[in-house]
Design a protein around this motif. Structure first.
Motif, PDB file in Angstrom:
ATOM      1  N   GLY A 134       0.751  -1.241  -0.061  1.00  0.00           N
ATOM      2  CA  GLY A 134      -0.028   0.014   0.025  1.00  0.00           C
ATOM      3  C   GLY A 134       0.655   1.373  -0.116  1.00  0.00           C
ATOM      4  N   GLU A 135       1.894   1.282   0.715  1.00  0.00           N
ATOM      5  CA  GLU A 135       3.065   2.516   0.918  1.00  0.00           C
ATOM      6  C   GLU A 135       3.511   2.495  -0.647  1.00  0.00           C
ATOM      7  OE1 GLU A 135       5.513   1.750   3.927  1.00  0.00           O
ATOM      8  OE2 GLU A 135       3.970   2.087   5.628  1.00  0.00           O
ATOM      9  N   PHE A 136       3.762   1.442  -1.058  1.00  0.00           N
ATOM     10  CA  PHE A 136       4.559   1.665  -2.500  1.00  0.00           C
ATOM     11  C   PHE A 136       3.387   2.112  -3.511  1.00  0.00           C
ATOM     12  CE2 PHE A 136       5.617  -0.214  -6.688  1.00  0.00           C
ATOM     13  CZ  PHE A 136       6.832   0.281  -6.869  1.00  0.00           C
ATOM     14  N   LEU A 137       2.374   1.742  -3.514  1.00  0.00           N
ATOM     15  CA  LEU A 137       1.104   1.953  -4.502  1.00  0.00           C
ATOM     16  C   LEU A 137       0.870   3.584  -4.301  1.00  0.00           C
ATOM     17  CD1 LEU A 137      -0.949  -1.073  -4.532  1.00  0.00           C
ATOM     18  CD2 LEU A 137       0.512  -0.423  -6.341  1.00  0.00           C
ATOM     19  N   LEU A 138       0.862   4.110  -3.047  1.00  0.00           N
ATOM     20  CA  LEU A 138       0.539   5.180  -2.751  1.00  0.00           C
ATOM     21  C   LEU A 138       1.687   6.456  -2.708  1.00  0.00           C
ATOM     22  CD1 LEU A 138      -2.061   4.770   0.156  1.00  0.00           C
ATOM     23  CD2 LEU A 138      -2.404   5.107  -2.212  1.00  0.00           C
ATOM     24  N   SER A 139       2.975   5.892  -2.977  1.00  0.00           N
ATOM     25  CA  SER A 139       4.009   6.716  -2.907  1.00  0.00           C
ATOM     26  C   SER A 139       4.267   7.559  -4.354  1.00  0.00           C
ATOM     27  CB  SER A 139       5.345   5.843  -2.754  1.00  0.00           C
ATOM     28  OG  SER A 139       6.573   6.726  -2.994  1.00  0.00           O
ATOM     29  N   ASP A 140       4.159   8.842  -4.321  1.00  0.00           N
ATOM     30  CA  ASP A 140       4.336   9.495  -5.644  1.00  0.00           C
ATOM     31  C   ASP A 140       5.656   9.497  -6.105  1.00  0.00           C
ATOM     32  OD1 ASP A 140       1.781  10.352  -5.365  1.00  0.00           O
ATOM     33  OD2 ASP A 140       2.379  12.496  -3.974  1.00  0.00           O
ATOM     34  N   ARG A 141       6.904   9.313  -5.245  1.00  0.00           N
ATOM     35  CA  ARG A 141       8.124   8.984  -5.702  1.00  0.00           C
ATOM     36  C   ARG A 141       8.163   7.921  -6.575  1.00  0.00           C
ATOM     37  NH1 ARG A 141      13.237  11.660  -2.194  1.00  0.00           N
ATOM     38  NH2 ARG A 141      12.384  13.673  -2.368  1.00  0.00           N
ATOM     39  N   ALA A 142       7.678   6.813  -5.897  1.00  0.00           N
ATOM     40  CA  ALA A 142       7.871   5.517  -6.594  1.00  0.00           C
ATOM     41  C   ALA A 142       7.115   5.648  -7.891  1.00  0.00           C
ATOM     42  CB  ALA A 142       7.288   4.360  -5.582  1.00  0.00           C
ATOM     43  N   ALA A 143       5.941   5.899  -7.994  1.00  0.00           N
ATOM     44  CA  ALA A 143       5.252   6.184  -9.173  1.00  0.00           C
ATOM     45  C   ALA A 143       6.017   7.068 -10.121  1.00  0.00           C
ATOM     46  CB  ALA A 143       3.927   6.591  -8.932  1.00  0.00           C
ATOM     47  N   ILE A 144       6.654   8.085  -9.972  1.00  0.00           N
ATOM     48  CA  ILE A 144       7.383   8.898 -10.671  1.00  0.00           C
ATOM     49  C   ILE A 144       8.619   8.144 -11.368  1.00  0.00           C
ATOM     50  CG2 ILE A 144       8.769  10.802 -11.005  1.00  0.00           C
ATOM     51  CD1 ILE A 144       6.784  12.150  -8.905  1.00  0.00           C
ATOM     52  N   PHE A 145       9.209   7.735 -10.371  1.00  0.00           N
ATOM     53  CA  PHE A 145      10.586   6.796 -11.022  1.00  0.00           C
ATOM     54  C   PHE A 145      10.271   5.553 -11.744  1.00  0.00           C
ATOM     55  CE2 PHE A 145      12.930   9.468  -7.406  1.00  0.00           C
ATOM     56  CZ  PHE A 145      13.634   9.802  -8.402  1.00  0.00           C
ATOM     57  N   LEU A 146       9.455   5.028 -11.343  1.00  0.00           N
ATOM     58  CA  LEU A 146       9.050   3.732 -11.996  1.00  0.00           C
ATOM     59  C   LEU A 146       8.507   3.998 -13.540  1.00  0.00           C
ATOM     60  CD1 LEU A 146       8.271   0.788 -12.251  1.00  0.00           C
ATOM     61  CD2 LEU A 146       6.278   0.956 -11.170  1.00  0.00           C
ATOM     62  N   SER A 147       7.486   5.093 -13.463  1.00  0.00           N
ATOM     63  CA  SER A 147       7.026   5.665 -14.800  1.00  0.00           C
ATOM     64  C   SER A 147       8.094   6.196 -15.648  1.00  0.00           C
ATOM     65  CB  SER A 147       6.095   6.643 -14.728  1.00  0.00           C
ATOM     66  OG  SER A 147       4.860   5.998 -13.889  1.00  0.00           O
ATOM     67  N   ALA A 148       9.090   6.777 -14.968  1.00  0.00           N
ATOM     68  CA  ALA A 148      10.290   7.341 -15.892  1.00  0.00           C
ATOM     69  C   ALA A 148      11.198   6.166 -16.446  1.00  0.00           C
ATOM     70  CB  ALA A 148      10.933   8.443 -14.863  1.00  0.00           C
ATOM     71  N   LEU A 149      11.308   5.304 -15.667  1.00  0.00           N
ATOM     72  CA  LEU A 149      12.135   4.196 -15.940  1.00  0.00           C
ATOM     73  C   LEU A 149      11.562   3.478 -17.166  1.00  0.00           C
ATOM     74  CD1 LEU A 149      14.294   1.995 -15.572  1.00  0.00           C
ATOM     75  CD2 LEU A 149      12.894   0.539 -13.890  1.00  0.00           C
ATOM     76  N   LEU A 150      10.067   3.209 -16.967  1.00  0.00           N
ATOM     77  CA  LEU A 150       9.580   2.648 -18.293  1.00  0.00           C
ATOM     78  C   LEU A 150       9.729   3.609 -19.443  1.00  0.00           C
ATOM     79  CD1 LEU A 150       6.377   1.242 -16.559  1.00  0.00           C
ATOM     80  CD2 LEU A 150       8.390  -0.261 -17.273  1.00  0.00           C
ATOM     81  N   LEU A 151       9.466   4.817 -19.442  1.00  0.00           N
ATOM     82  CA  LEU A 151       9.495   5.974 -20.554  1.00  0.00           C
ATOM     83  C   LEU A 151      10.999   5.660 -20.889  1.00  0.00           C
ATOM     84  CD1 LEU A 151       7.443   8.674 -19.256  1.00  0.00           C
ATOM     85  CD2 LEU A 151       6.961   7.404 -21.306  1.00  0.00           C
ATOM     86  N   ALA A 152      12.032   5.710 -20.225  1.00  0.00           N
ATOM     87  CA  ALA A 152      13.181   5.661 -20.576  1.00  0.00           C
ATOM     88  C   ALA A 152      13.819   4.444 -21.484  1.00  0.00           C
ATOM     89  CB  ALA A 152      14.286   5.812 -19.641  1.00  0.00           C
ATOM     90  N   VAL A 153      13.150   3.198 -20.947  1.00  0.00           N
ATOM     91  CA  VAL A 153      13.573   1.806 -21.361  1.00  0.00           C
ATOM     92  C   VAL A 153      12.843   1.603 -22.883  1.00  0.00           C
ATOM     93  CG1 VAL A 153      13.670  -0.524 -21.072  1.00  0.00           C
ATOM     94  CG2 VAL A 153      14.441   0.924 -19.348  1.00  0.00           C
TER      95      VAL A 153
END
Length: 265
Positions: A134-153
């Motif tokens: 739940g903490e991971f899903l609600l974390s804005d930082r985690a969502a930003i970095f994960l999304s940016a990683l997918l965009l980069a790759v």
């Protein structure tokens, strides 16, 4: 998952790290060497013995034993899932369920063991796992970095394909011959290499370590730089694709850091 299971009971810190890294290493050894396919008894024995060594200081803790059981179930299930009928035996004439019979039956048992390991892990750490998830899903930082990683790759992959499309078209239009064959051979492994390259570049840039990202490029250049035998098209493909990957990873890494309030580099 094992880390989450143990955190509450072992108190965190070095104790949890010992069990988490130790059991993870015990599993990575046979999986990395392929023992679960070629030497299943060695794989199970290694995980068991090394696991006992890892949890030895905490044998009075129930969660340490649960984590150990999960590791043994995982390696045993993995060995059975890769089992081929008649391909391995314990070395003597006794008929054992794990060393004889149909391959499909052994694989079914392996699946059951793997599922049991997952259920045991969820049952043992269900509340902790739910909290951390739940903490991971609600974390804005985690969502930003994960999304940016997918965009980069993957977005970077689209950029790289678009940038190198003219070179690929030129190679495809070439008459059949050694030059075309060598150029195509060089270009054939670029997709997977590009995925790893962009992923590593993004991780280092997002972590604020551009120097390490430069080492990735240097290593790639040493290992994969095209030679004169590959022709000029391979050199152009290599240069353009690498620059596209760098641009995608750099832009997304800097954007993600800026979005969470960190310096861009």
């Amino acid at each position: 998952m094992i880390n989450e299971i143990l955190w509450a009971d072992l108190g965190g810190g070095v104790e949890t790290a010992r069990v988490f890294f130790g059991l993870s290493a015990a599993l990575s050894m046979p999986w990395g060497t392929g023992w679960q396919r070629t030497r299943p008894w060695l794989a199970v024995s290694f995980v068991t013995l090394y696991g006992v060594y890892v949890i030895a200081p905490y044998m009075d803790e129930a969660k340490a034993w649960w984590a150990f059981a999960i590791a043994v179930l995982l390696v045993g299930g993995s060995a059975l899932m890769h089992h081929s009928a008649g391909s391995w035996s314990p070395g003597f004439s006794l008929t054992l369920p794990l060393s004889s019979g149909a391959s499909m039956a052994a694989r079914r048992v392996g699946v059951v063991l793997m599922a049991l390991a997952a259920v045991l892990a969820l049952w043992t750490a269900g509340r902790k796992t739910a909290t951390l998830s739940g903490e991971f899903l609600l974390s804005d930082r985690a969502a930003i970095f994960l999304s940016a990683l997918l965009l980069a790759v993957f977005g970077g992959g689209a950029l790289s394909r678009a940038a190198t499309a003219p070179v690929c078209a030129e190679v495809e239009s070439m008459p059949d011959g050694p030059e075309k064959t060598k150029a195509l051979d060089f270009m054939s492994g670029s997709k997977n290499i590009g995925l790893l390259e962009r992923g590593l570049l993004f991780v280092f840039i997002a972590a604020g370590q551009p120097e390490a990202a430069a080492l990735v490029l240097a290593a790639k250049s040493l290992a994969r730089v095209p030679t004169n035998d590959h022709g000029k098209h391979a050199s152009e493909y290599f240069l353009i694709g690498t620059l596209a990957s760098v641009i995608a990873s750099l832009v997304m890494g800097m954007a993600a850091r800026s979005a969470v309030g960190l310096s861009v580099l």
